[in-house]
Design an enzyme around this catalytic site. Structure first.
Site, PDB file in Angstrom:
ATOM      1  N   HIS A  41       0.916  -1.047   0.126  1.00  0.00           N
ATOM      2  CA  HIS A  41      -0.125   0.099  -0.002  1.00  0.00           C
ATOM      3  C   HIS A  41       0.827   1.276  -0.001  1.00  0.00           C
ATOM      4  CE1 HIS A  41       1.237   0.020   4.162  1.00  0.00           C
ATOM      5  NE2 HIS A  41       0.621  -1.082   4.390  1.00  0.00           N
ATOM      6  N   GLY A  43       2.058   2.848   2.278  1.00  0.00           N
ATOM      7  CA  GLY A  43       3.190   3.084   3.262  1.00  0.00           C
ATOM      8  C   GLY A  43       4.202   2.264   2.826  1.00  0.00           C
ATOM      9  N   HIS A  44       4.137   1.195   2.040  1.00  0.00           N
ATOM     10  CA  HIS A  44       5.090   0.554   1.614  1.00  0.00           C
ATOM     11  C   HIS A  44       5.889   1.321   0.491  1.00  0.00           C
ATOM     12  CE1 HIS A  44       2.775  -3.060   2.938  1.00  0.00           C
ATOM     13  NE2 HIS A  44       3.748  -3.410   3.556  1.00  0.00           N
ATOM     14  N   ASP A 157       4.958   0.089  12.776  1.00  0.00           N
ATOM     15  CA  ASP A 157       5.259  -1.223  13.638  1.00  0.00           C
ATOM     16  C   ASP A 157       6.350  -1.015  14.497  1.00  0.00           C
ATOM     17  OD1 ASP A 157       3.613  -3.470  12.248  1.00  0.00           O
ATOM     18  OD2 ASP A 157       4.559  -2.800  10.541  1.00  0.00           O
ATOM     19  N   SER A 192      -2.396  -0.015   6.346  1.00  0.00           N
ATOM     20  CA  SER A 192      -2.059  -1.561   6.895  1.00  0.00           C
ATOM     21  C   SER A 192      -2.652  -2.609   5.781  1.00  0.00           C
ATOM     22  CB  SER A 192      -2.742  -1.847   8.257  1.00  0.00           C
ATOM     23  OG  SER A 192      -2.628  -2.977   8.480  1.00  0.00           O
ATOM     24  N   SER A 193      -1.945  -3.735   5.578  1.00  0.00           N
ATOM     25  CA  SER A 193      -2.460  -4.419   4.679  1.00  0.00           C
ATOM     26  C   SER A 193      -3.765  -5.208   5.284  1.00  0.00           C
ATOM     27  CB  SER A 193      -1.396  -5.626   4.648  1.00  0.00           C
ATOM     28  OG  SER A 193      -0.179  -5.060   3.961  1.00  0.00           O
TER      29      SER A 193
END
Ligand code: PAF
Length: 285
Positions: A41, A43-44, A157, A192-193
């Site tokens: 997503h 974020g990645h 995380d 988040s996934s």
């Protein structure tokens, strides 16, 4: 995908990956690495973009690591979308996607586990026994296979990031670890996934996590020093089905605080329906 984006080269085995990395290092190139479990997503993508800036070569790994899931967790239903992941990786300028099989990462006879003791004890360590041993072991193994110079992780995380930083220092891995701020949807929900599991009504309730954390951060910024008061204020704002933890901790050691007298972090893990979400905010002293 922007028109200039070319698909990353996909490497499927550790042997191929390590051979590629050795060749890149022999050419004097710096390797940036973003380990993921896929279902990429925004974020990645932010992690990959940072890696692109920091490395001559950018490697992404996609591996849904079975050893970091508990027996009643979501390993079987964890979202998988390799074509979508490769398109997103391409848009961020990824050179290599390392996509190994479990039997390659955990060959027959595998029996080594890495434990980062104190940092893994509380918070998710308490509610997900074995989770961080799974994470630390696979991250160490991926580092050995990919041989990066720099690796980029998300602060969402937060405990994982602290554990990876410790691991790299304790085992003298000589890899620079970069932590990036959590990427959020415009309404505050941390990317988040696992957000993919939420129904529209659950997603609305999931917003209470970031709302509660932000309100707590504002309260501390306004001068509240009593950790209990800040935590209980946040708890009252949560619209969730179950709270695993909501704790205000020392940002370096992750031990719970009574007074907010040093850099701190407020961390939450909670269930909305069957979906467990985590989030956190930094709270200045
Ligand atoms: O954060 C994740 O996606 C995973 O925990 C990681 C670091 C890729 C290890 O499996």
């Amino acid at each position: 995908m922007p028109p200039f984006a070319t698909a990353p080269q996909v490497l499927r085995t550790s042997a191929e990956m390590t051979a590629w990395s050795r060749a890149a290092h022999a050419r004097g190139e710096r390797i940036a690495f973003v380990p993921t479990m896929g279902a990429l997503h925004a974020g990645h993508v932010a992690l990959l973009e940072e890696g692109r800036r920091r490395g001559d070569q950018l490697v992404l790994s996609i591996f849904v690591n079975p050893t970091q899931f508990g027996p009643n967790e979501d390993l079987a239903r964890y979202p998988r979308d390799l074509p979508g992941d490769l398109a997103r990786a391409a848009s961020a300028g990824t050179d290599i996607a390392f996509v190994p099989e479990p039997a390659d990462v955990y060959p027959p006879g595998f029996q080594t586990t890495i434990e980062v003791r104190d940092l893994a004890r509380g918070l998710d360590g308490l509610f997900r026994p074995g989770h961080f041993a799974g994470v630390a072991t696979v991250v160490a193994k991926l580092f050995n296979i990919v041989q990066p110079d720099v690796s980029i992780f998300g602060q969402k995380d937060f405990q994982q990031l602290a554990i990876v930083r410790r691991l790299v220092v304790d085992l003298a891995m000589g890899i620079e670890i970069v932590g990036l701020p959590t990427v959020r949807e415009p309404d505050g929900l941390a990317m988040s996934s696992r957000n993919a599991y939420l129904s529209p009504a659950e997603r609305t309730r999931a917003l209470s996590l970031s709302r509660a954390l932000f309100a707590a951060r504002d309260r501390a910024a306004a001068g509240e020093r009593d950790a209990h008061a800040v935590v209980e204020g946040a708890r009252a704002a949560l619209e969730v089905d179950r709270v695993d933890y909501l704790e205000l901790c020392d940002a370096a050691t992750l031990t719970p605080l009574v007074q907010i007298d040093r850099p701190a972090v407020l961390l939450v893990a909670a269930f909305i329906g069957r979906t467990r979400l985590i989030d956190n905010v930094l709270i200045g002293a």
